[in-house]
Design a protein around this motif. Structure first.
Motif, PDB file in Angstrom:
ATOM      1  N   GLU A 172       0.851  -1.193   0.000  1.00  0.00           N
ATOM      2  CA  GLU A 172       0.000   0.000   0.000  1.00  0.00           C
ATOM      3  C   GLU A 172       0.878   1.231   0.000  1.00  0.00           C
ATOM      4  O   GLU A 172       1.850   1.322   0.756  1.00  0.00           O
ATOM      5  CB  GLU A 172      -0.908   0.022   1.232  1.00  0.00           C
ATOM      6  N   SER A 173       0.555   2.192  -0.827  1.00  0.00           N
ATOM      7  CA  SER A 173       1.336   3.426  -0.900  1.00  0.00           C
ATOM      8  C   SER A 173       1.350   4.130   0.453  1.00  0.00           C
ATOM      9  O   SER A 173       0.309   4.256   1.103  1.00  0.00           O
ATOM     10  CB  SER A 173       0.763   4.359  -1.963  1.00  0.00           C
ATOM     11  N   GLY A 174       2.535   4.567   0.853  1.00  0.00           N
ATOM     12  CA  GLY A 174       2.666   5.270   2.120  1.00  0.00           C
ATOM     13  C   GLY A 174       2.711   4.371   3.338  1.00  0.00           C
ATOM     14  O   GLY A 174       2.846   4.858   4.458  1.00  0.00           O
ATOM     15  N   MET A 175       2.603   3.043   3.144  1.00  0.00           N
ATOM     16  CA  MET A 175       2.621   2.094   4.260  1.00  0.00           C
ATOM     17  C   MET A 175       3.830   1.168   4.081  1.00  0.00           C
ATOM     18  O   MET A 175       3.759   0.160   3.375  1.00  0.00           O
ATOM     19  CB  MET A 175       1.315   1.312   4.324  1.00  0.00           C
ATOM     20  N   THR A 176       4.912   1.534   4.725  1.00  0.00           N
ATOM     21  CA  THR A 176       6.178   0.839   4.527  1.00  0.00           C
ATOM     22  C   THR A 176       6.095  -0.638   4.873  1.00  0.00           C
ATOM     23  O   THR A 176       6.611  -1.496   4.143  1.00  0.00           O
ATOM     24  CB  THR A 176       7.284   1.507   5.364  1.00  0.00           C
ATOM     25  N   GLN A 177       5.452  -0.968   5.989  1.00  0.00           N
ATOM     26  CA  GLN A 177       5.442  -2.354   6.451  1.00  0.00           C
ATOM     27  C   GLN A 177       4.773  -3.279   5.446  1.00  0.00           C
ATOM     28  O   GLN A 177       5.262  -4.394   5.203  1.00  0.00           O
ATOM     29  CB  GLN A 177       4.749  -2.458   7.812  1.00  0.00           C
ATOM     30  N   VAL A 219       7.589  -7.816  -0.426  1.00  0.00           N
ATOM     31  CA  VAL A 219       8.870  -8.291  -0.957  1.00  0.00           C
ATOM     32  C   VAL A 219       9.288  -9.582  -0.261  1.00  0.00           C
ATOM     33  O   VAL A 219       9.726 -10.549  -0.903  1.00  0.00           O
ATOM     34  CB  VAL A 219       9.953  -7.203  -0.789  1.00  0.00           C
ATOM     35  N   ILE A 220       9.130  -9.608   1.060  1.00  0.00           N
ATOM     36  CA  ILE A 220       9.492 -10.803   1.825  1.00  0.00           C
ATOM     37  C   ILE A 220       8.684 -12.010   1.354  1.00  0.00           C
ATOM     38  O   ILE A 220       9.231 -13.111   1.160  1.00  0.00           O
ATOM     39  CB  ILE A 220       9.275 -10.566   3.334  1.00  0.00           C
ATOM     40  N   GLN A 221       7.386 -11.827   1.162  1.00  0.00           N
ATOM     41  CA  GLN A 221       6.525 -12.943   0.759  1.00  0.00           C
ATOM     42  C   GLN A 221       6.910 -13.477  -0.615  1.00  0.00           C
ATOM     43  O   GLN A 221       6.883 -14.697  -0.844  1.00  0.00           O
ATOM     44  CB  GLN A 221       5.054 -12.501   0.770  1.00  0.00           C
ATOM     45  N   PHE A 244      16.115  -1.734   4.082  1.00  0.00           N
ATOM     46  CA  PHE A 244      15.878  -3.153   4.352  1.00  0.00           C
ATOM     47  C   PHE A 244      15.673  -3.925   3.052  1.00  0.00           C
ATOM     48  O   PHE A 244      16.322  -4.950   2.817  1.00  0.00           O
ATOM     49  CB  PHE A 244      14.660  -3.319   5.259  1.00  0.00           C
ATOM     50  N   VAL A 245      14.766  -3.462   2.194  1.00  0.00           N
ATOM     51  CA  VAL A 245      14.468  -4.223   0.972  1.00  0.00           C
ATOM     52  C   VAL A 245      15.639  -4.196  -0.005  1.00  0.00           C
ATOM     53  O   VAL A 245      15.875  -5.175  -0.724  1.00  0.00           O
ATOM     54  CB  VAL A 245      13.167  -3.742   0.277  1.00  0.00           C
ATOM     55  N   LEU A 246      16.398  -3.105  -0.015  1.00  0.00           N
ATOM     56  CA  LEU A 246      17.568  -3.066  -0.895  1.00  0.00           C
ATOM     57  C   LEU A 246      18.612  -4.083  -0.454  1.00  0.00           C
ATOM     58  O   LEU A 246      19.174  -4.820  -1.274  1.00  0.00           O
ATOM     59  CB  LEU A 246      18.172  -1.655  -0.896  1.00  0.00           C
ATOM     60  N   PHE A 267      11.460 -12.875   8.175  1.00  0.00           N
ATOM     61  CA  PHE A 267      10.741 -13.819   7.320  1.00  0.00           C
ATOM     62  C   PHE A 267       9.753 -14.628   8.159  1.00  0.00           C
ATOM     63  O   PHE A 267       9.966 -14.830   9.365  1.00  0.00           O
ATOM     64  CB  PHE A 267      11.723 -14.756   6.633  1.00  0.00           C
ATOM     65  N   PRO A 268       8.676 -15.107   7.538  1.00  0.00           N
ATOM     66  CA  PRO A 268       7.679 -15.901   8.280  1.00  0.00           C
ATOM     67  C   PRO A 268       8.294 -17.161   8.864  1.00  0.00           C
ATOM     68  O   PRO A 268       9.117 -17.821   8.216  1.00  0.00           O
ATOM     69  CB  PRO A 268       6.629 -16.246   7.203  1.00  0.00           C
TER      70      PRO A 268
END
Length: 275
Positions: free
Chosen positions: A13-18, A24-26, A82-84, A149-150
């Motif tokens: 969601e735009s503006g929602m970092t988590q 990306v993690i999923q 984090f994602v980078l 990660f889950p």
């Protein structure tokens, strides 16, 4: 002329970092092969907003919406770093591209057009690359990057006899683990006829020594002895302790222990009855 929308998937969601981090993690956790990462940047006066365009196997494209940022301290830049740092473990093809406010808004509205994608593919990446600076800003956290990660059991690796217990693992890990221990003992008793033995003594008679009831073909004595001792070791180190204490409620430890038992099931399945 009506714009033709691009047939791609949008996550986060735009503006929602988590939510964007989790997307990306999923994808990575699900085993998707990420071939290329395009950082889509809208430059504001004092900060930058970022979305991602990921290319997967078979040229499938997925957009991670604009939940990332840089140029200030906050969750947006931390999530961006984090994602980078995560994505660079899976692909060397990461580049940043500057896009207009209107394209960035269409990303937010899940309405990129074919023309938008053609434009993104036609422009040159930012040089010198600056996304390294954002990644480096929180590089100290990289050692813990996979901790988000889950925590799930890798079902594809399970012995089929443990599947039913694994399906209820999240609800009651202790019950699933103790059920696995009991099932393993029952299987070994049935195969060996050692119905009056249990636990360590059962496995010693079943697997250890030159006169054991079960053994593994084509293994040297050292490897056979090592495999046999695993059964007793796991029971002494984990099962006996668990049977006499309240559950610890540590899901990481519980999954590791369940997978240890899974390995015992696999070893048992490979053993044959001695003639």
């Amino acid at each position: 002329m009506k714009a033709k929308f691009a047939g791609i998937q949008y996550l986060g969601e735009s503006g929602m970092t988590q939510t964007c981090k989790e997307a990306v993690i999923q994808l990575i956790h699900a085993g998707e092969d990420i071939k290329d990462v395009k950082i889509l940047t809208f430059e504001e006066a004092y900060s930058h907003a970022h979305a991602l365009l990921l290319t997967l196997e078979y040229d499938i494209q997925i957009v991670i919406k604009g939940g990332f940022a840089s140029g200030y301290n906050g969750e947006g830049p931390k999530g961006y770093a984090f994602v980078l740092n995560l994505l660079r473990n899976y692909t060397d093809s990461i580049n940043e591209y500057i896009i207009s406010k209107s394209i960035f808004e269409r990303i937010s509205n899940s309405s990129l057009t074919v023309k938008d994608l053609e434009y993104i593919n036609s422009i040159n990446p930012v040089r010198p690359a600056r996304w390294y600076d954002s990644a480096y800003l929180y590089k100290g956290r990289e050692s813990n990057i996979f901790s988000e990660f889950p925590l799930t059991i890798p079902m594809a690796l399970l012995d089929p006899r443990l599947i039913e217990l694994a399906l209820n693992f999240d609800k009651n890990p202790d019950n699933a683990i103790m059920g696995a221990y009991r099932k393993l003992e029952s299987i070994v008793k049935e195969r060996t006829g050692l119905h009056n033995e249990s636990g360590v003594k059962l496995f010693a008679k079943a697997f250890q020594g030159d006169d054991s009831v079960l053994y593994w073909e084509n293994l040297d004595s050292g490897e056979s002895k090592g495999r046999a001792s695993l059964f007793a070791s796991v029971y002494m180190a984990y099962r006996n302790n668990r049977a006499h204490q309240e559950p610890r409620h540590n899901i990481s430890d519980d999954i590791r222990e369940f997978m240890l038992i899974n390995q015992l099931f696999i070893l048992e399945s490979e053993a044959i009855v001695r003639n």
